[in-house]
Scaffold this active site. Structure first.
Site, short mmCIF file in Angstrom:
data_model
loop_
_atom_site.label_atom_id
_atom_site.label_comp_id
_atom_site.label_asym_id
_atom_site.label_seq_id
_atom_site.Cartn_x
_atom_site.Cartn_y
_atom_site.Cartn_z
N HIS A 190 -14.04 -77.95 3.92
CA HIS A 190 -13.96 -78.02 2.45
C HIS A 190 -14.97 -77.08 1.82
O HIS A 190 -16.05 -76.83 2.38
CB HIS A 190 -14.23 -79.44 1.95
CG HIS A 190 -13.09 -80.39 2.13
ND1 HIS A 190 -11.89 -80.25 1.48
CD2 HIS A 190 -12.98 -81.50 2.90
CE1 HIS A 190 -11.08 -81.23 1.83
NE2 HIS A 190 -11.71 -82.00 2.70
N ARG A 242 -8.63 -74.17 2.52
CA ARG A 242 -9.77 -74.65 3.30
C ARG A 242 -10.55 -73.44 3.80
O ARG A 242 -9.95 -72.40 4.12
CB ARG A 242 -9.31 -75.53 4.46
CG ARG A 242 -8.68 -76.85 4.00
CD ARG A 242 -8.37 -77.74 5.17
NE ARG A 242 -7.67 -78.95 4.76
CZ ARG A 242 -8.25 -80.07 4.38
NH1 ARG A 242 -9.58 -80.14 4.38
NH2 ARG A 242 -7.55 -81.13 4.01
N ARG A 273 -18.74 -82.48 5.18
CA ARG A 273 -17.42 -81.85 5.08
C ARG A 273 -17.52 -80.35 4.81
O ARG A 273 -16.68 -79.57 5.26
CB ARG A 273 -16.59 -82.53 3.97
CG ARG A 273 -16.37 -84.01 4.17
CD ARG A 273 -15.67 -84.32 5.47
NE ARG A 273 -14.27 -83.92 5.43
CZ ARG A 273 -13.47 -83.91 6.49
NH1 ARG A 273 -13.92 -84.26 7.68
NH2 ARG A 273 -12.21 -83.55 6.37
N HIS A 290 -11.73 -87.22 2.22
CA HIS A 290 -12.86 -87.98 2.75
C HIS A 290 -13.83 -88.35 1.63
O HIS A 290 -14.28 -89.50 1.54
CB HIS A 290 -13.60 -87.18 3.82
CG HIS A 290 -12.95 -87.20 5.16
ND1 HIS A 290 -11.70 -86.66 5.40
CD2 HIS A 290 -13.37 -87.70 6.35
CE1 HIS A 290 -11.39 -86.83 6.67
NE2 HIS A 290 -12.37 -87.45 7.28
#
Length: 358
Positions: A177, A82, A171, A118
């Protein structure tokens, strides 16, 4: 690898650009990140669609659960970093001058980053909703209706892609991300949803089939984890990184760990199977009241209101195994409430009212 580092560094530049130039849209982007939260499937989308069309509602849960299960397996295989921790540990920046990425309360996800859960959850459930809505218009045969179907098709798919792009940007904006992770998530979600367009057996699945599916998903995931652990591969490698580099320890939530999502989804699938195969469901949703618009509207309103109360149930996190057990029970209770408890109560209320009027 050099190629992956280059991909990540380019992703960091995009994140910096978004955080600098799209600061005015911060509230909207944070909202869209919440819109893409897979938990909304069980608390908002499912209760709405199940009361309108039980076939679509059932498919939605299966798609969400299987999609999230594949997401977990993919995360374990791909070992995706991440952004908020990668920039702190990578060696590609000279003189340790790593870029500064802003973090938010929803940034510090603890699982691996690829593909985005997500984005995958949002794309699969919205794909189901759009195709379900279009299935009604495709039956229209006259010329004017065909034109209306084409306009509806264009409108709904435009809405679909606007939502997916917004979720993906959100995101990336919060630095949870990289761009390639959300893109992968969107298309993986579409593939899972499309696969279930041709899987009619889930509509007639018995409780035994639900239990067998749950056991298979759990045993496979746990077995995969244990086998790799024996090979000295730690699939929970991302959790220490999240705890180390998260700007605020209070933003770390056990609910974002890989096994928490697995338990939550297995609970939802079990609750759906328990509800659909219950006498309460057969009595209420298969009875004469099930065709009445008033019955469905009352069930939707009561389901949405009741599920909001579940948000006030805070599961203790001091003991990890207890958290998983209670999370499973809470997740199972939600579809059971929507499928059986609420419709049965509404059915009983309407029957009592009809008797009084007669």
């Amino acid at each position: 690898s050099i190629k992956m580092d280059l991909l990540h560094s380019n992703g960091v530049l995009i994140i910096q650009h978004l955080q600098r130039d799209y600061r005015a849209y911060q509230d909207f982007l944070n909202f869209m990140s919440h819109v893409g939260d897979p938990r909304n499937i069980f608390s908002i989308y499912f209760p709405l669609w199940f009361q309108l069309n039980q076939v679509v509602g059932t498919k939605m849960i299966w798609v969400a659960v299987i999609g999230d299960w594949f997401n977990l397996i993919f995360k374990w295989i791909l070992f995706g970093h991440r952004p908020y921790w990668w920039v702190q540990e990578t060696m590609i920046y000279p003189n340790q001058s790593s870029p500064c990425l802003e973090q938010f309360p929803i940034t510090c996800e603890t699982g691996p980053g690829s593909p985005s859960g997500h984005a995958m959850g949002s794309s699969c459930v919205w794909y189901v909703m759009v195709t379900a809505a279009l299935s009604y218009t495709v039956r229209w045969k006259d010329k004017s209706a065909v034109t209306l179907h084409r306009l509806t098709w264009s409108f709904l798919w435009s809405i679909f892609w606007i939502i997916q792009i917004s979720v993906c940007i959100s995101r990336v904006f919060i630095a949870t991300h990289f761009p390639h992770q959300v893109i992968l998530g969107v298309f993986a979600g579409i593939l899972v949803a499309e696969a279930f367009e041709h899987t009619a057996a889930i509509q007639t699945a018995s409780l035994r089939m639900y239990i067998k599916t749950n056991l298979f998903l759990f045993i496979f995931a746990l077995g995969f984890y244990l086998v790799l652990k024996l090979l000295d591969i730690d699939l929970l490698w991302s959790v220490p990184k999240a705890k180390k580099w998260c700007a605020n320890p209070d933003w770390i939530n056990i609910d974002t760990t890989p096994f928490a999502g697995l338990v939550r989804n297995l609970g939802a699938l079990f609750g759906l199977g328990l509800g659909i195969n219950s006498e309460m469901f057969i009595t209420s949703c298969k009875g004469k009241n099930s065709c009445k618009i008033s019955f469905r509207i009352l069930c939707i309103a009561a389901s949405l209101a009741t599920l909001q109360l579940y948000n006030f149930i805070k599961i203790p996190t001091h003991t990890e195994y207890l958290f998983y057990i209670l999370s499973f029970c809470k997740s199972a209770a939600m579809p059971l409430t929507v499928v059986a408890l609420v419709p049965y109560c509404v059915h009983s209320l309407m029957r009592t009212t009809e008797k009084k009027l007669n």
